[in-house]
Every structure is written in structure tokens, then in C-alpha cells.
Design a protein around this motif. Structure first.
Motif, PDB file in Angstrom:
ATOM      1  N   ASP A  54       0.845  -1.261  -0.034  1.00 24.16           N
ATOM      2  CA  ASP A  54       0.079  -0.109   0.065  1.00 24.16           C
ATOM      3  C   ASP A  54       0.912   1.360  -0.030  1.00 24.16           C
ATOM      4  O   ASP A  54       0.546   2.218  -0.740  1.00 24.16           O
ATOM      5  CB  ASP A  54      -0.896  -0.125   1.208  1.00 24.16           C
ATOM      6  CG  ASP A  54      -2.032  -1.033   1.108  1.00 24.16           C
ATOM      7  OD1 ASP A  54      -2.312  -1.937   0.059  1.00 24.16           O
ATOM      8  OD2 ASP A  54      -2.576  -0.974   1.946  1.00 24.16           O
ATOM      9  N   ASP A  87      -7.355  -3.327   1.027  1.00 23.85           N
ATOM     10  CA  ASP A  87      -8.435  -2.396   0.931  1.00 23.85           C
ATOM     11  C   ASP A  87      -8.198  -1.024   1.129  1.00 23.85           C
ATOM     12  O   ASP A  87      -8.697  -0.167   0.203  1.00 23.85           O
ATOM     13  CB  ASP A  87      -9.570  -2.779   1.774  1.00 23.85           C
ATOM     14  CG  ASP A  87     -10.167  -4.162   1.528  1.00 23.85           C
ATOM     15  OD1 ASP A  87     -10.465  -4.652   0.173  1.00 23.85           O
ATOM     16  OD2 ASP A  87     -10.977  -4.711   2.488  1.00 23.85           O
ATOM     17  N   MET A  90      -7.340   1.139  -1.878  1.00 25.76           N
ATOM     18  CA  MET A  90      -8.312   1.703  -2.750  1.00 25.76           C
ATOM     19  C   MET A  90      -8.804   3.240  -2.486  1.00 25.76           C
ATOM     20  O   MET A  90      -9.093   3.849  -3.538  1.00 25.76           O
ATOM     21  CB  MET A  90      -9.598   1.013  -2.736  1.00 25.76           C
ATOM     22  CG  MET A  90      -9.347  -0.725  -3.474  1.00 25.76           C
ATOM     23  SD  MET A  90      -8.750  -0.598  -5.103  1.00 25.76           S
ATOM     24  CE  MET A  90      -7.183  -0.644  -4.961  1.00 25.76           C
ATOM     25  N   HIS A  91      -8.717   3.378  -1.361  1.00 28.91           N
ATOM     26  CA  HIS A  91      -8.891   4.929  -0.783  1.00 28.91           C
ATOM     27  C   HIS A  91      -7.701   5.728  -1.365  1.00 28.91           C
ATOM     28  O   HIS A  91      -7.994   6.924  -1.997  1.00 28.91           O
ATOM     29  CB  HIS A  91      -8.963   4.871   0.797  1.00 28.91           C
ATOM     30  CG  HIS A  91     -10.148   4.174   1.216  1.00 28.91           C
ATOM     31  ND1 HIS A  91     -11.290   5.084   1.174  1.00 28.91           N
ATOM     32  CD2 HIS A  91     -10.256   3.340   1.927  1.00 28.91           C
ATOM     33  CE1 HIS A  91     -12.277   4.299   2.132  1.00 28.91           C
ATOM     34  NE2 HIS A  91     -11.484   3.271   2.461  1.00 28.91           N
ATOM     35  N   LEU A 110      -7.607  -7.897  -1.704  1.00 31.97           N
ATOM     36  CA  LEU A 110      -8.836  -7.036  -1.796  1.00 31.97           C
ATOM     37  C   LEU A 110      -9.854  -7.884  -1.345  1.00 31.97           C
ATOM     38  O   LEU A 110     -10.127  -8.941  -1.702  1.00 31.97           O
ATOM     39  CB  LEU A 110      -9.039  -6.265  -3.101  1.00 31.97           C
ATOM     40  CG  LEU A 110      -7.755  -5.566  -3.694  1.00 31.97           C
ATOM     41  CD1 LEU A 110      -8.115  -4.921  -5.039  1.00 31.97           C
ATOM     42  CD2 LEU A 110      -7.424  -4.208  -2.577  1.00 31.97           C
ATOM     43  N   GLY A 114     -12.989  -2.910  -0.372  1.00 30.67           N
ATOM     44  CA  GLY A 114     -12.234  -2.039  -1.090  1.00 30.67           C
ATOM     45  C   GLY A 114     -13.037  -1.984  -2.418  1.00 30.67           C
ATOM     46  O   GLY A 114     -12.981  -0.604  -2.960  1.00 30.67           O
ATOM     47  N   THR A 117     -15.546   1.055  -2.024  1.00 33.09           N
ATOM     48  CA  THR A 117     -14.818   2.209  -2.047  1.00 33.09           C
ATOM     49  C   THR A 117     -14.762   2.592  -3.665  1.00 33.09           C
ATOM     50  O   THR A 117     -15.192   3.670  -4.074  1.00 33.09           O
ATOM     51  CB  THR A 117     -13.593   2.173  -1.549  1.00 33.09           C
ATOM     52  OG1 THR A 117     -13.538   2.059  -0.229  1.00 33.09           O
ATOM     53  CG2 THR A 117     -12.827   3.538  -1.779  1.00 33.09           C
TER      54      THR A 117
END
Length: 400
Positions: A54, A87, A90-91, A110, A114, A117
Motif C-alpha cells: 500500500d 482495501d 483503494m482509498h 482485496l 475495497g 470504495t
């Protein structure tokens, strides 16, 4: 992490910048991220960076914004095979990209959260590839239920790949049918069609559909008939290994989808009646795959050849057909580029001579485990179709 970004330099002959993300504590010296930022806004962080985390993704997006002078310049993001993404990523994606296309194939970290979103925050998304996301359930698309006039996904999504998402059911597709889908891939979604009425619910609600892949699902003739009735723009249809799709489904396609160009019905129970209907209703058919359809015969193929004179690809492996029909196919389809009749033991060198005479653009011929082809037949093919690669008898012959 941002301090560890080595800003890329253009690669000669391209409009590309390569960034290298240094990871503290990594067993390798560096993880090279192909941060491909072009004028079209493509960022490819795919399988070459399977250990992308991430934080790595956040750093790559920071680099992309630097290259684009602070703008959200990424419109197409490829994260295929990045299994460590969670997840939370994805933000980050939604906050830093103005996405039109997103590929999350094989991102096994995921879950439904996710995807929810993406559903609610990606305003312009048109292409979404979710191949092999095995953890997804119908809940991933729950935001689309009820009163969702403001959901951006509904207004934009036209291409959706859910292949091998094996826990998704018809309920998810019913929600997604609200989108203006043109290309839908639900191959190997084994829960689809388990409740026939649920499949029928969404099959009649895709008016923009041009391509659909139903491979190895439990879709039936009624679902195909509904697709044909309500998706008249269908150009490409795949029902490979769909045991419940037979003559009536293909006949409905032939009657309602006159612009059909490609049909895959491998290992289905279709008979000559289906080929007769295609010959009458789909004169522009370019590609037909009906390998292992044991209900076919020369009669059906002759009827197809009489109505479809522009075939480019014809796959007939293990079908009970003979030279009688294939010679006529060659005579009627002079633009044929690929023919496969492997395992058709009643097909002989007579077909090879017909192809050599009538199909100069033939590029691929597969007659393995068919009748014996002699050097004389291959020589004739070498003259008539000089660019053809022929796989005959038990050996591969390249004819140039």
C-alpha cells in the motif's frame, strides 16, 4: 517513503518516466516500479512488482503527480498481480487518480470493502477488470442497490471483467446490469445460473451489450434468448462449455443479432439446426468455434457455408464432419485465414487441395489426427497459401 523516490528520466523513443522505489529492509536492493506515465495517463505497476505494498503504491502515485505537475494525471491504472495490496489502497487510488480504467486482476488482498470504495468514489470509471478476485461476494456491489441515482459507477461503467470470481452470484450481475455495459466477462463464475430465474432477471436488462463471455457458467437457452432479444447490438458471444445452451439459444441470437461477428459454442449440445439459423441470420459472421459439438454434421456446415461467405476463423475439432462440407466452406469463404479440424478422422487431403485452390490468405491449418496428408498436398498448399502453417498428421509443417 517519498524521500526514497528516484525521479525517473524519459526513456529514449518514448514518453515514459521510470521511477525506482527503495524499500527499507527489502531483501532485494530495490523494487523497480515501471511507473509508466504517458500523455494518455497510464500507470502500469503490474506483475513485475508483485510485492508492491500500500505504501509503495502511494509513493508511485506521488511520483506520478510530480511528473504531471500536481494534477491527477493517472487515468489508466494497472495493478494486476499485486497481491499485497489491501482495501486501504483503494482509498489511496480514489483520492489520487482520476481513473477511467482500472485493472485489479489477481489482487487477492482485496475484499468487498475495497470494491465498495471504488463503486462509490470513482466518478469516471469506464473499465474495471476484477479477474480472479476470489474473495469478492455480491456485497462488493451493495452500494448499487436501492436508490443509487448518484452512484458514479452507474453512469460510466461499460467494460467489466469478473472472470473467475467464483463466489459471485446472479445477484451481483443484477445490480451491475444498471450500468451501460458493452463488454461483460463472467466466465468461470460458477455460481451464475445456479438459479435460472435470477439469471433471466439480468439477461434482459443489458441493451448496450456488444460482447459477453459466459464460459463454464450455468446459463441456459432462456438467458441467451433474453440477451438476444434485449441486446440487439451483440457482436461477440461466448458460451463455451455451457451445457444448457443449445439450438434454441443460438437460433435466438441468429434471429435477433444479425450483426453477430464471433460465436463460441465449444462443447455445447448444438446441432445442425443452429448452423442453419446462423447461415440464414448472420451472414456477416467472421469467427465460429464449435469444437467438440457432436451433434453437428456436414448438413449443418453446408447450410452455414451457403449463408456465411466471409468466415475468417472456423474451429471444428472433433466434430463429425467430412471433406464434403469443408470443400464447400473453402469454395465459399475465400478470406479464410484459420481452419482447425483436428480429430475429424473423415477429413482428408481433398480438403487441403480445396484450401490451396480457394483460400490464398490461409495462415493456420490444423488437421492433426485427421486423414493422412501427403507431401503432394503440402506442396500444393505451399503454392496456393504460401503463408500457411499447417499442423497435419502427427507433425508440424511450416509452409512459407
Amino acid at each position: 517513503m517519498a524521500d526514497n523516490i528516484a525521479h525517473g528520466v524519459p526513456v529514449e523513443g518514448t514518453n515514459v518516466a521510470i521511477g525506482t522505489l527503495m524499500r527499507a529492509g527489502s531483501s532485494s536492493a530495490a523494487i523497480t516500479v515501471a511507473t509508466v506515465i504517458t500523455t494518455s495517463g497510464v500507470l502500469d505497476l503490474s506483475e513485475r512488482t508483485v510485492r508492491l505494498s500500500d505504501s509503495d503504491l502511494a509513493a508511485a502515485l506521488t511520483l506520478s503527480q510530480h511528473e504531471q505537475a500536481g494534477a491527477k494525471g493517472v487515468h489508466r491504472l494497472i495493478l494486476a498481480g499485486c497481491t499485497l495490496l489491501s482495501d486501504a489502497s483503494m482509498h489511496t487510488v480514489c483520492a489520487n487518480c482520476d481513473l477511467y480504467e482500472l485493472d485489479l486482476s489477481g489482487c487477492h488482498g482485496l475484499s468487498d470493502a475495497g470494491l465498495q470504495t471504488l463503486v462509490t468514489e470513482c466518478e469516471h470509471l469506464t473499465t474495471l477488470i476484477l479477474h480472479d478476485l476470489t474473495a469478492l461476494t455480491d456485497d462488493a456491489f451493495a452500494p448499487l442497490s436501492g436508490d443509487c441515482k448518484g452512484a458514479p459507477l452507474l453512469a460510466s461503467l461499460s467494460t467489466l471483467n469478473l472472470s473467475r470470481c467464483q463466489t459471485l452470484t446472479d445477484g451481483a450481475i443484477s445490480l451491475l446490469a444498471q450500468c451501460p455495459l458493452k463488454d461483460l466477462n463472467v466466465s468461470l463464475c460458477k455460481q451464475l445460473g445456479a438459479a435460472a430465474t435470477a439469471t433471466h432477471h439480468w439477461a434482459g436488462r443489458l441493451p448496450c451489450l456488444e460482447r459477453i463471455n459466459l464460459t463454464a457458467t450455468a446459463a441456459d437457452d432462456t438467458a441467451v434468448s433474453l440477451l438476444a432479444e434485449h441486446s440487439p447490438c451483440l457482436r461477440w458471444f461466448n458460451a463455451t462449455r455451457c451445457p444448457k445452451v443449445g439450438d434454441s439459444g443460438v437460433m435466438a441470437l441468429a434471429a435477433k443479432c444479425s450483426g453477430l461477428l464471433s460465436l463460441y459454442a465449444v462443447r455445447t449440445p448444438i446441432t445442425d439446426a443452429a448452423l442453419l439459423a446462423l447461415g440464414k441470420g448472420c451472414g456477416g459472421l467472421r469467427e465460429l468455434h464449435v469444437a467438440a459439438c457432436l451433434g453437428l454434421s456436414d448438413d449443418g456446415l453446408l447450410a452455414l457455408a451457403a449463408g456465411c461467405s466471409g468466415l475468417h476463423t472456423l474451429i471444428l475439432d472433433s466434430c463429425p464432419i467430412t471433406d464434403e462440407s469443408l470443400v464447400k466452406v473453402a469454395e465459399m469463404n475465400k478470406e479464410l485465414t484459420s481452419l482447425s479440424a483436428s480429430g475429424c478422422c473423415s477429413v482428408s487431403e481433398r480438403t487441403v487441395y480445396a484450401l490451396a485452390k480457394h483460400c490464398p490468405g490461409l495462415q493456420n491449418l490444423n488437421l492433426r489426427a485427421a486423414g493422412q496428408v501427403t507431401e503432394s498436398g503440402l506442396a500444393a498448399l505451399a503454392v496456393g497459401a504460401p503463408n500457411c502453417k499447417a499442423f497435419v498428421n502427427a507433425q508440424l509443417a511450416s509452409i512459407w
